[in-house]
Each structure stands twice: as structure tokens, then as C-alpha cells.
Write a protein that holds these residues in place. Structure first.
Motif, PDB file in Angstrom:
ATOM      1  N   MET A   1       0.839  -1.185   0.000  1.00  0.00           N
ATOM      2  CA  MET A   1       0.000   0.000   0.000  1.00  0.00           C
ATOM      3  C   MET A   1       0.885   1.250   0.000  1.00  0.00           C
ATOM      4  SD  MET A   1      -2.855   1.151   2.788  1.00  0.00           S
ATOM      5  CE  MET A   1      -3.763  -0.365   2.499  1.00  0.00           C
ATOM      6  N   LYS A   2       0.869   2.000  -1.096  1.00  0.00           N
ATOM      7  CA  LYS A   2       1.709   3.178  -1.222  1.00  0.00           C
ATOM      8  C   LYS A   2       1.092   4.365  -0.483  1.00  0.00           C
ATOM      9  CE  LYS A   2       5.083   1.693  -3.833  1.00  0.00           C
ATOM     10  NZ  LYS A   2       6.486   1.725  -3.365  1.00  0.00           N
ATOM     11  N   ILE A   3       1.929   5.099   0.223  1.00  0.00           N
ATOM     12  CA  ILE A   3       1.486   6.278   0.966  1.00  0.00           C
ATOM     13  C   ILE A   3       2.085   7.513   0.302  1.00  0.00           C
ATOM     14  CG2 ILE A   3       1.605   7.502   3.159  1.00  0.00           C
ATOM     15  CD1 ILE A   3       1.681   4.801   4.548  1.00  0.00           C
ATOM     16  N   ASN A   4       1.214   8.398  -0.160  1.00  0.00           N
ATOM     17  CA  ASN A   4       1.689   9.613  -0.829  1.00  0.00           C
ATOM     18  C   ASN A   4       0.856  10.823  -0.428  1.00  0.00           C
ATOM     19  OD1 ASN A   4      -0.671   8.976  -2.127  1.00  0.00           O
ATOM     20  ND2 ASN A   4       0.261   8.673  -4.150  1.00  0.00           N
ATOM     21  N   GLU A   5       0.475  10.893   0.838  1.00  0.00           N
ATOM     22  CA  GLU A   5      -0.310  12.018   1.338  1.00  0.00           C
ATOM     23  C   GLU A   5       0.107  12.349   2.763  1.00  0.00           C
ATOM     24  OE1 GLU A   5      -4.530  10.932   2.489  1.00  0.00           O
ATOM     25  OE2 GLU A   5      -3.975   9.104   1.350  1.00  0.00           O
ATOM     26  N   ILE A   6      -0.214  13.584   3.169  1.00  0.00           N
ATOM     27  CA  ILE A   6       0.037  14.031   4.528  1.00  0.00           C
ATOM     28  C   ILE A   6      -1.263  13.874   5.307  1.00  0.00           C
ATOM     29  CG2 ILE A   6       0.737  15.958   5.992  1.00  0.00           C
ATOM     30  CD1 ILE A   6       2.272  17.095   3.620  1.00  0.00           C
ATOM     31  N   PHE A   7      -1.239  13.111   6.383  1.00  0.00           N
ATOM     32  CA  PHE A   7      -2.450  12.794   7.129  1.00  0.00           C
ATOM     33  C   PHE A   7      -2.682  13.787   8.267  1.00  0.00           C
ATOM     34  CE2 PHE A   7      -0.890   8.735   5.425  1.00  0.00           C
ATOM     35  CZ  PHE A   7      -2.017   8.308   4.737  1.00  0.00           C
ATOM     36  N   PRO A   8      -3.943  14.133   8.534  1.00  0.00           N
ATOM     37  CA  PRO A   8      -4.228  15.003   9.679  1.00  0.00           C
ATOM     38  C   PRO A   8      -4.006  14.315  11.017  1.00  0.00           C
ATOM     39  CG  PRO A   8      -6.272  14.254   8.661  1.00  0.00           C
ATOM     40  CD  PRO A   8      -5.159  13.810   7.761  1.00  0.00           C
ATOM     41  N   ASN A   9      -4.061  12.989  11.024  1.00  0.00           N
ATOM     42  CA  ASN A   9      -3.917  12.237  12.273  1.00  0.00           C
ATOM     43  C   ASN A   9      -2.956  11.056  12.082  1.00  0.00           C
ATOM     44  OD1 ASN A   9      -4.713  11.608  15.039  1.00  0.00           O
ATOM     45  ND2 ASN A   9      -5.779   9.861  14.156  1.00  0.00           N
ATOM     46  N   PRO A  10      -1.665  11.328  11.839  1.00  0.00           N
ATOM     47  CA  PRO A  10      -0.716  10.241  11.591  1.00  0.00           C
ATOM     48  C   PRO A  10      -0.471   9.411  12.838  1.00  0.00           C
ATOM     49  CG  PRO A  10       0.457  12.311  11.852  1.00  0.00           C
ATOM     50  CD  PRO A  10      -1.009  12.650  11.849  1.00  0.00           C
ATOM     51  N   THR A  11      -0.068   8.171  12.633  1.00  0.00           N
ATOM     52  CA  THR A  11       0.222   7.292  13.769  1.00  0.00           C
ATOM     53  C   THR A  11       1.581   7.582  14.386  1.00  0.00           C
ATOM     54  OG1 THR A  11       1.147   5.593  12.306  1.00  0.00           O
ATOM     55  CG2 THR A  11      -1.210   5.431  12.839  1.00  0.00           C
ATOM     56  N   VAL A  12       2.458   8.244  13.670  1.00  0.00           N
ATOM     57  CA  VAL A  12       3.800   8.492  14.198  1.00  0.00           C
ATOM     58  C   VAL A  12       3.717   9.413  15.413  1.00  0.00           C
ATOM     59  CG1 VAL A  12       4.265  10.439  12.623  1.00  0.00           C
ATOM     60  CG2 VAL A  12       6.166   9.166  13.654  1.00  0.00           C
ATOM     61  N   LYS A  13       4.391   9.015  16.505  1.00  0.00           N
ATOM     62  CA  LYS A  13       4.430   9.801  17.724  1.00  0.00           C
ATOM     63  C   LYS A  13       5.781  10.452  17.955  1.00  0.00           C
ATOM     64  CE  LYS A  13       0.224   9.030  18.752  1.00  0.00           C
ATOM     65  NZ  LYS A  13      -0.758  10.141  18.608  1.00  0.00           N
ATOM     66  N   GLN A  14       6.821   9.839  17.431  1.00  0.00           N
ATOM     67  CA  GLN A  14       8.157  10.420  17.593  1.00  0.00           C
ATOM     68  C   GLN A  14       9.050   9.970  16.447  1.00  0.00           C
ATOM     69  OE1 GLN A  14      10.401   9.261  21.122  1.00  0.00           O
ATOM     70  NE2 GLN A  14      11.356  11.268  21.242  1.00  0.00           N
ATOM     71  N   VAL A  15       9.843  10.913  15.943  1.00  0.00           N
ATOM     72  CA  VAL A  15      10.845  10.592  14.939  1.00  0.00           C
ATOM     73  C   VAL A  15      12.179  11.158  15.421  1.00  0.00           C
ATOM     74  CG1 VAL A  15      10.200  12.635  13.569  1.00  0.00           C
ATOM     75  CG2 VAL A  15      11.531  10.790  12.512  1.00  0.00           C
ATOM     76  N   ILE A  16      13.222  10.351  15.291  1.00  0.00           N
ATOM     77  CA  ILE A  16      14.531  10.713  15.826  1.00  0.00           C
ATOM     78  C   ILE A  16      15.588  10.518  14.746  1.00  0.00           C
ATOM     79  CG2 ILE A  16      16.235  10.251  17.632  1.00  0.00           C
ATOM     80  CD1 ILE A  16      13.823   8.824  19.126  1.00  0.00           C
TER      81      ILE A  16
END
Length: 254
Positions: A1-16
Motif C-alpha cells: 500500500m503506497k502512501i503519498n499524502e500528509i495525514f491530519p492524524n498520523p500514527t507516528v508519535k516520535q521521529v529521531i
């Protein structure tokens, strides 16, 4: 499943993001020049000394300071910390630099500020000041908190292509499930983790993608970081299914 959009409620909580480099003895004398270059984006600054904790039962009367020297443990580490207006945190030490964000919704999509643009501002400024030719390690890590509206095998399988053995374990009877693995992908590495656990009274699937590469020429750092992101995105796309996409499209996650 390709993801090519910016979501209003993404699952990501932290990126380092992190780079490691040889111990720089001169960093303290140049940190002011680095601060000036990033001050517009990171206006808040502080300095502290981090003390490594060590508990050792030697069985005899021996000073911890002497013991730490013998086994090569540095008792303290200086940390220069910078914070952006949206809460992004930057730590600089003699041998590493890391950026942590809980607010960015995209790595490199859209016209606004992205996590990649922050990485580039910080690392370009750092390399200009230090002139280091090699980076020992580049790491990019995403921690996602993913929904599970009903804790049973049927719902779980409809939401995720998980590495958990749901054929052996009935999720209705599971309180905690944890999986970690490390794989090699050409010249890159991935620490992949899944953890099913209760958060604030609700069960969630925590996805932990920790990609890294070693021995990198400094001039190629952004290309390597891009490739780490692409590797992580592919794993994320292979793990989630359509209901998770629909969840991220809902404002507020309702």
C-alpha cells in the motif's frame, strides 16, 4: 500500500535522527558559531552535564571513579541542547548529534517545514563548522502508536500484516506481546519492533522502525538519510492495511 499524502492524524508519535562521529575535542570552542547558524529555528538553548549511572558490586572497597577509568566508562558528558518553537529538540555532544520531534507529520512532502528540512539545516550547519569528513553512524527512527479498536485476531488481521503469531496466540487472552528483530538490507540495517500493549486504557500496536548505516562520507549524509527513510516507509506500508489509512485521514482520529 503506497502512501503519498500528509495525514491530519498520523500514527507516528516520535521521529529521531542521529549522527555519530569521532570524539571532537574542539566542539566546545565552536558551539557558539553553530548556535548562531541555527538560532532562528532553535531559539531556546541550554547546557547541562549528563552523568552516566553505573551500579557495580565489586565485592571490595574500590572507588567508582577508578573503576570507571579501568573499564572505559566516561563518568560525565557535556550536552548542548536547543529547542524549536514547535518543541523539536536538538542535542549536541562531543561524539553525537540528535534531533527528536513529536510534531512533524511528514518527512519530505508538502511545501511547509518537513523533518528533512530540519535535518538539513542542522547537519549542514554542523558540517560547515566542524568540517568532519566521515560520519561513523547515521540513524533514523520512527515510533508509531497504531489503533486497535477491538483486541481480537479478526480485527488485528484486518488492520495489520503483523509478524506476530496470531495462529498460535489468541489476542483476546494476551496482555502484552513483543517482537524485535534486526535485518540487513544491502548496506543498511533495520531494527524492527512490534509491541501490543495498553496505553491510557486502550490497546495499541507500537511499531518501532530504527534504520541505520555506518561509515558514511559526510557529503553523502542526506542521500543516506533519504534511503533510510525510504526503507522505513516501505516496511510501514507493508505492515499497515486500509483501516489504518482511514484512521489517519480522520481529523482527531475519531
Amino acid at each position: 500500500m503506497k502512501i503519498n499524502e500528509i495525514f491530519p492524524n498520523p500514527t507516528v508519535k516520535q521521529v529521531i535522527f542521529q549522527i555519530r562521529y569521532p570524539n571532537l575535542f574542539f566542539i566546545e570552542n565552536r558551539i557558539g558559531d553553530f548556535q548562531i547558524k541555527i538560532m532562528t529555528e532553535f531559539p531556546d538553548s541550554s547546557f547541562f552535564v549528563k552523568r552516566n549511572m553505573m551500579v557495580v558490586d565489586t565485592g571490595r572497597d574500590e572507588k567508582i571513579e577508578e573503576l570507571s577509568k579501568q573499564i572505559g566508562i566516561e563518568p560525565t558528558k557535556k550536552v548542548w541542547q536547543f529547542k524549536s518553537k514547535n518543541g523539536t529538540m536538538l542535542n549536541v555532544m562531543n561524539d553525537s548529534l540528535d534531533i527528536s520531534s513529536g510534531s512533524h507529520k511528514t518527512y519530505n512532502m508538502g511545501d511547509g517545514e518537513t523533518f528533512r528540512s530540519i535535518i538539513k539545516l542542522v547537519v549542514d550547519s554542523f558540517l560547515e563548522i566542524t568540517q568532519i569528513p566521515m560520519i561513523e553512524r547515521i540513524g533514523l527512527r520512527y515510533i508509531d502508536e497504531c489503533p486497535l479498536p477491538t483486541k481480537n485476531n479478526k480485527t488485528f488481521k484486518s488492520y495489520y500484516n503483523s509478524a506476530f503469531s496470531t495462529q498460535r496466540f489468541d489476542l483476546e487472552t494476551v496482555d502484552l506481546m513483543d517482537l524485535k528483530t534486526t535485518v540487513t538490507k544491502k548496506e543498511k540495517f533495520l531494527n524492527y519492533g512490534e509491541r501490543l500493549m495498553k496505553i491510557n486504557g486502550e490497546y495499541k500496536l507500537i511499531l518501532d522502525f530504527d534504520g541505520f548505516a555506518t561509515s558514511i562520507e559526510s557529503k553523502t549524509y542526506i542521500e543516506i538519510t533519504d534511503s533510510l527513510h525510504d526503507m522505513i516507509l516501505k516496511e510501514y506500508e507493508d505492515t499497515i492495511k486500509k483501516p489504518v489509512i482511514e484512521y489517519m485521514r480522520r481529523s482527531g482520529g475519531s
